[in-house]
Design an enzyme around this catalytic site. Structure first.
Site, PDB file in Angstrom:
ATOM      1  N   ARG A 140       0.872  -1.258   0.093  1.00  0.00           N
ATOM      2  CA  ARG A 140       0.511  -0.414  -0.012  1.00  0.00           C
ATOM      3  C   ARG A 140       0.924   1.007   0.495  1.00  0.00           C
ATOM      4  NH1 ARG A 140      -1.844   2.914   4.549  1.00  0.00           N
ATOM      5  NH2 ARG A 140      -2.359   1.639   5.959  1.00  0.00           N
TER       6      ARG A 140
ATOM      7  N   TYR B 131     -16.274  15.409 -16.455  1.00  0.00           N
ATOM      8  CA  TYR B 131     -16.822  13.228 -15.775  1.00  0.00           C
ATOM      9  C   TYR B 131     -17.645  13.305 -14.932  1.00  0.00           C
ATOM     10  CZ  TYR B 131     -16.212   8.230 -13.966  1.00  0.00           C
ATOM     11  OH  TYR B 131     -17.118   7.379 -14.129  1.00  0.00           O
TER      12      TYR B 131
ATOM     13  N   ASP C  28      -7.262  16.189 -16.059  1.00  0.00           N
ATOM     14  CA  ASP C  28      -7.033  15.123 -16.555  1.00  0.00           C
ATOM     15  C   ASP C  28      -7.352  15.064 -18.014  1.00  0.00           C
ATOM     16  OD1 ASP C  28      -8.877  12.529 -16.765  1.00  0.00           O
ATOM     17  OD2 ASP C  28     -10.136  13.153 -15.388  1.00  0.00           O
TER      18      ASP C  28
ATOM     19  N   LYS D 209      -7.852   3.750 -19.197  1.00  0.00           N
ATOM     20  CA  LYS D 209      -8.186   3.745 -20.763  1.00  0.00           C
ATOM     21  C   LYS D 209      -7.177   3.654 -21.489  1.00  0.00           C
ATOM     22  CE  LYS D 209     -12.275   4.707 -19.496  1.00  0.00           C
ATOM     23  NZ  LYS D 209     -11.829   5.060 -17.171  1.00  0.00           N
TER      24      LYS D 209
END
Length: 396
Positions: free
Chosen positions: A58, A111, A183, A208
């Site tokens: 993590r 978005y 973004d 993506k």
């Protein structure tokens, strides 16, 4: 590798030699969740920095770090943090940067998940959000004030294809000391590198185009200045939205073909957008390199290609949209984008369902709008499929 073309940099992802000196051509997958030490003091020291020895995945992992170094190189940044999803990256950056009473200026057509995150911050934590079109620097200047902490933009807006005035807005934010985040998921570093235009942070849904094969969930934030990453990293560790090593490995596997895929995505989108614009059932086509698009001049300056995402308005409204997305056979009805296959969806009821009618209208999303993530199939096969689905509207 700053002096190399992005096609070369994408193939030669950032890797490290093995202990005996040879270099693995493929980045090794290190799936271990924890790493052992002989010294308690070394373990404690390793936990203090995002660049120290690996302690717990993590906090850092060799495969994930290879992806972070690769993305920083591709975007021209100093460093990066990989996340478990694109929304993990967006939420991680927003929660790390913002405090109650801060002010955010955001592009109006965002978005839907980003819009929802900002709405939640406004409702629960008193973060003030002002939305602007992104077309005029004067809008930003009029909205900015002493509490303005962040400017949030998208290189190519989803799903309208709007391209904001990135150089002008980013320069204005820098003059005022406002952190800027862009973004870049829909453009990828192949078409645009916002840090070169003045951005402080570049965000990605690596799900993506970067990974490109519809088999990964991931996100990333790339930083122009490593000091900003050092500020944000501890809070993202606390959030727990860290990238999974296997997802990072799959993304690294996809990146070498990114320039080739983007070339085909853009070429196919150009063919389809022109043919759609001439079809009698289509009232408007949104693709930023289409001459009729409102952002055409800006897009030609900011982007090296029009991207693989287009949208179009159908004359029959919401019902026409439903008939079309259920009528395609080569293209598939699915929510995501950026993969090698062509996907269609109806934004008003899916990706932007968080927006009410007023917000949808303000964002330029009509009830009959269909979003198409254009894949790398043969463009004539795609057009025949689109044409037969549109023919159902002529018969209705």
């Amino acid at each position: 590798m700053e002096d190399k073309d992005i096609r070369t940099r994408a193939v030669h992802v950032i890797n490290r030699p093995l202990p005996h000196g040879s270099w693995p051509l493929s980045v090794p997958l290190v799936q271990s969740s924890a790493f052992a030490f002989d010294s308690a003091s070394e373990l404690a020291e390793a936990m203090a920095s995002p660049d120290g020895q690996y302690v717990y995945s993590r906090r850092g992992n060799p495969t994930v770090r290879a992806l972070e170094h690769t993305l920083a190189d591709l975007e021209g940044g100093a460093s990066a943090i990989a996340f478990a999803s694109g929304m993990g990256a967006i939420s991680g950056v927003l929660l790390a940067l913002l405090r109650p009473g801060d002010h955010v200026i955001a592009q109006r057509c965002l978005y839907g998940g980003t819009y929802a995150a900002l709405t939640d911050l406004a409702d629960r934590y008193g973060v003030d959000v002002t939305y602007i079109s992104g077309d005029e620097v004067a809008e930003f200047e009029a909205a900015a004030g002493p509490r303005t902490r962040l400017l949030l933009l998208e290189t190519i807006a989803n799903p309208t294809g709007q391209v904001p005035d990135l150089p002008g807005l980013l320069a204005a934010a820098r003059r005022r000391g406002v952190v800027s985040a862009v973004d870049n998921s829909l453009a990828s570093p192949v078409l645009c590198r916002p840090i070169e235009l003045g951005a402080d942070i570049v965000l990605h849904s690596t799900t993506k185009y970067l990974a490109g094969h519809s088999d990964v969930l991931g996100g990333a934030a790339i930083f122009a200045d490593d000091g900003l990453r050092q500020e944000i990293w501890p809070r993202t560790v606390e959030l727990g939205a860290s990238a999974d090593p296997f997802a990072a490995w799959l993304t690294l596997r996809g990146i070498p073909t990114l320039p080739l895929r983007m070339r085909e995505h853009c070429a196919n989108a150009e063919v389809l957008s022109a043919r759609l614009a001439a079809h009698p059932t289509v009232t408007a086509v949104h693709w930023p390199w289409l001459p009729a698009h409102p952002s055409y001049a800006t897009a030609r300056k900011a982007l090296s290609g029009g991207g693989g995402l287009l949208s179009f308005e159908l004359a029959g409204g919401r019902e026409a949209g439903r008939v079309f997305v259920e009528g395609v056979r080569v293209a598939r009805l699915a929510l995501s984008l950026g993969g090698v296959e062509t996907l269609v969806t109806h934004p008003a009821s899916t990706s932007h369902r968080e927006l009410g009618e007023e917000a949808l209208a303000a964002a330029g999303i009509g009830s009959g709008l269909v979003r198409m993530s254009v894949g790398i199939e043969d463009p004539d096969d795609l057009w025949r499929d689109i044409e037969q689905a549109l023919s159902k509207l002529l018969l209705a």
